[in-house]
Design a protein around this motif. Structure first.
Motif, short mmCIF file in Angstrom:
data_model
loop_
_atom_site.label_atom_id
_atom_site.label_comp_id
_atom_site.label_asym_id
_atom_site.label_seq_id
_atom_site.Cartn_x
_atom_site.Cartn_y
_atom_site.Cartn_z
N LYS A 29 0.84 -1.21 0.00
CA LYS A 29 0.00 0.00 0.00
C LYS A 29 0.87 1.25 0.00
CE LYS A 29 -0.57 0.29 5.03
NZ LYS A 29 -0.90 -0.90 5.82
N ASN A 50 -4.51 -2.58 0.79
CA ASN A 50 -5.59 -2.25 1.73
C ASN A 50 -6.78 -1.55 1.08
OD1 ASN A 50 -3.03 -2.38 3.23
ND2 ASN A 50 -4.34 -1.99 5.00
N SER A 195 6.15 -5.30 10.36
CA SER A 195 7.58 -4.95 10.36
C SER A 195 8.20 -4.87 11.75
CB SER A 195 7.78 -3.59 9.67
OG SER A 195 7.48 -3.72 8.30
N GLY A 212 5.44 -4.42 5.47
CA GLY A 212 5.43 -3.26 4.60
C GLY A 212 6.73 -2.48 4.72
N THR A 213 6.81 -1.68 5.77
CA THR A 213 7.91 -0.74 5.94
C THR A 213 9.29 -1.39 5.87
OG1 THR A 213 6.38 0.45 7.37
CG2 THR A 213 8.68 1.15 7.41
N ARG A 219 6.16 4.67 3.85
CA ARG A 219 5.13 4.86 2.83
C ARG A 219 5.06 6.31 2.39
NH1 ARG A 219 3.15 0.22 5.52
NH2 ARG A 219 2.47 1.25 7.39
C1 LIG Z 1 0.01 -1.64 6.57
C2 LIG Z 1 -0.29 -3.01 7.07
C3 LIG Z 1 0.73 -3.95 7.35
C4 LIG Z 1 2.21 -3.63 7.21
O1 LIG Z 1 2.64 -2.77 8.20
P1 LIG Z 1 4.21 -2.42 8.39
O2 LIG Z 1 4.29 -1.98 9.80
O3 LIG Z 1 4.54 -1.37 7.41
O4 LIG Z 1 4.97 -3.69 8.15
C5 LIG Z 1 0.36 -5.21 7.76
N1 LIG Z 1 -0.94 -5.57 7.90
C6 LIG Z 1 -1.94 -4.71 7.65
C7 LIG Z 1 -3.35 -5.16 7.83
C8 LIG Z 1 -1.65 -3.40 7.26
O5 LIG Z 1 -2.67 -2.55 7.02
#
Ligand SMILES: *Cc1c(COP(=O)(O)O)cnc(C)c1O
Length: 220
Positions: A29, A50, A195, A212-213, A219
Motif C-alpha cells: 500500500k 488495503n 515490520s 510493509g515498511t 510509505r
Molecule cells: C500496513 C499493514 C501492514 C504492514 O505494516 P508495516 O508496519 O509497514 O509492516 C500489515 N498488515 C496490515 C493489515 C496493514 O494494514
C-alpha cells in the motif's frame, strides 16, 4: 530501507527452521508498481493491498507477473465484486454478508478465494474484526458458501503494547487458531506479525507475516 530483502528472507528462513514454515506477504500500500516489480524480481510473490481503488491500477500494471494478491483492508459491500475478481486472498473478512457477496461474485471457473477471518484480538472498540468468541461459529457458517476456502485467521494487535502483552496477544491468537483446527477446520494460516514485531509473532506461531515498511521503506 534498513536491511535488504535478502537479509530479511534469510532471517525468516532461519526462524522458519526454528519454529514453523512462514510465508512472507509484502504489503505494498502506498508504494508504486515499480517497487513491487523490483521486489518480484528478487523472488517475492505475495503482495497485499488495503484499498481497492489504489490496488486496481497496480494489479493491471503488473498483470504480466505471477503475483498472488491479498486484500487486507476494510471491505464495503459494493467492492466485493471487484475484490473477488482481482485478488487471490482476502484476509479481512469479519461479516457474513461480505463473505456471502465474495462467494457470489467469485467466478466458478477460478480457484476458490482464499479467506482469513480478521480477529479483533485485543477487543478494541473502534477496530474491525470478529470478537475471539465469535470465530468458531463464523467459520462454521462459511462452510455453506461456495467458492471460498477458509485458510485461517488474521489479526492486527493493539498498537504500542508492551512486549510481554504483545507476546501474550500472539499466543492467544495461536490458541484460537489451534481451537479451529481441533474443531475440524482444515486451516493452515495464522497471519500475524508486521515490520516491528514479526520475529516475536513467528516465535508465537505465525505462519504468515505481513511486511510493509521493513521491505519497502516508509510509505509515501
Ligand atoms: C500496513 C499493514 C501492514 C504492514 O505494516 P508495516 O508496519 O509497514 O509492516 C500489515 N498488515 C496490515 C493489515 C496493514 O494494514
Amino acid at each position: 530501507m534498513a536491511r535488504s530483502y535478502q537479509q530479511i528472507v534469510k532471517q525468516i528462513d532461519a526462524l522458519s527452521q526454528a519454529y514453523q514454515p512462514v510465508r512472507i506477504v509484502a504489503v505494498s500500500k502506498r508504494h508504486l508498481s515499480e517497487k513491487i516489480r523490483a521486489l518480484y524480481a528478487l523472488g517475492q510473490r505475495d503482495f497485499a493491498e488495503n484499498y481497492l481503488q489504489e490496488a486496481l491500477p497496480k494489479i493491471k500494471a503488473l498483470a504480466d507477473l505471477a503475483i498472488k494478491w491479498h486484500f487486507i483492508g476494510p471491505i464495503q459491500s459494493n467492492k466485493c465484486k471487484q475484490i473477488a475478481a482481482g485478488f487471490h486472498w482476502v484476509q479481512s473478512v469479519d461479516r457474513y454478508k461480505i463473505a456471502r457477496l465474495l462467494a457470489e461474485h467469485r467466478e466458478p471457473q477460478a480457484s476458490p478465494l482464499q479467506i482469513c477471518l480478521q480477529v479483533n484480538i485485543n477487543q478494541e472498540s473502534q477496530k474491525a474484526g470478529l470478537a475471539p468468541a465469535e470465530v468458531e461459529d463464523f467459520a462454521a457458517a462459511l462452510r455453506d458458501l461456495p467458492r471460498l476456502s477458509l485458510r485461517g485467521i488474521m489479526a492486527i494487535p493493539q498498537v504500542a503494547l508492551p512486549r510481554a502483552e504483545l507476546l501474550a496477544t500472539f499466543y492467544r491468537l495461536r490458541s484460537l487458531f489451534a481451537n479451529l483446527q481441533q474443531a475440524g477446520f482444515a486451516v493452515d494460516t495464522l497471519s500475524m506479525g508486521m515490520s516491528d514485531d514479526y520475529p516475536l509473532a513467528i516465535q508465537a506461531g505465525a505462519t504468515m507475516v505481513r511486511l510493509g515498511t521493513c521491505l519497502f521503506g516508509p510509505r509515501r
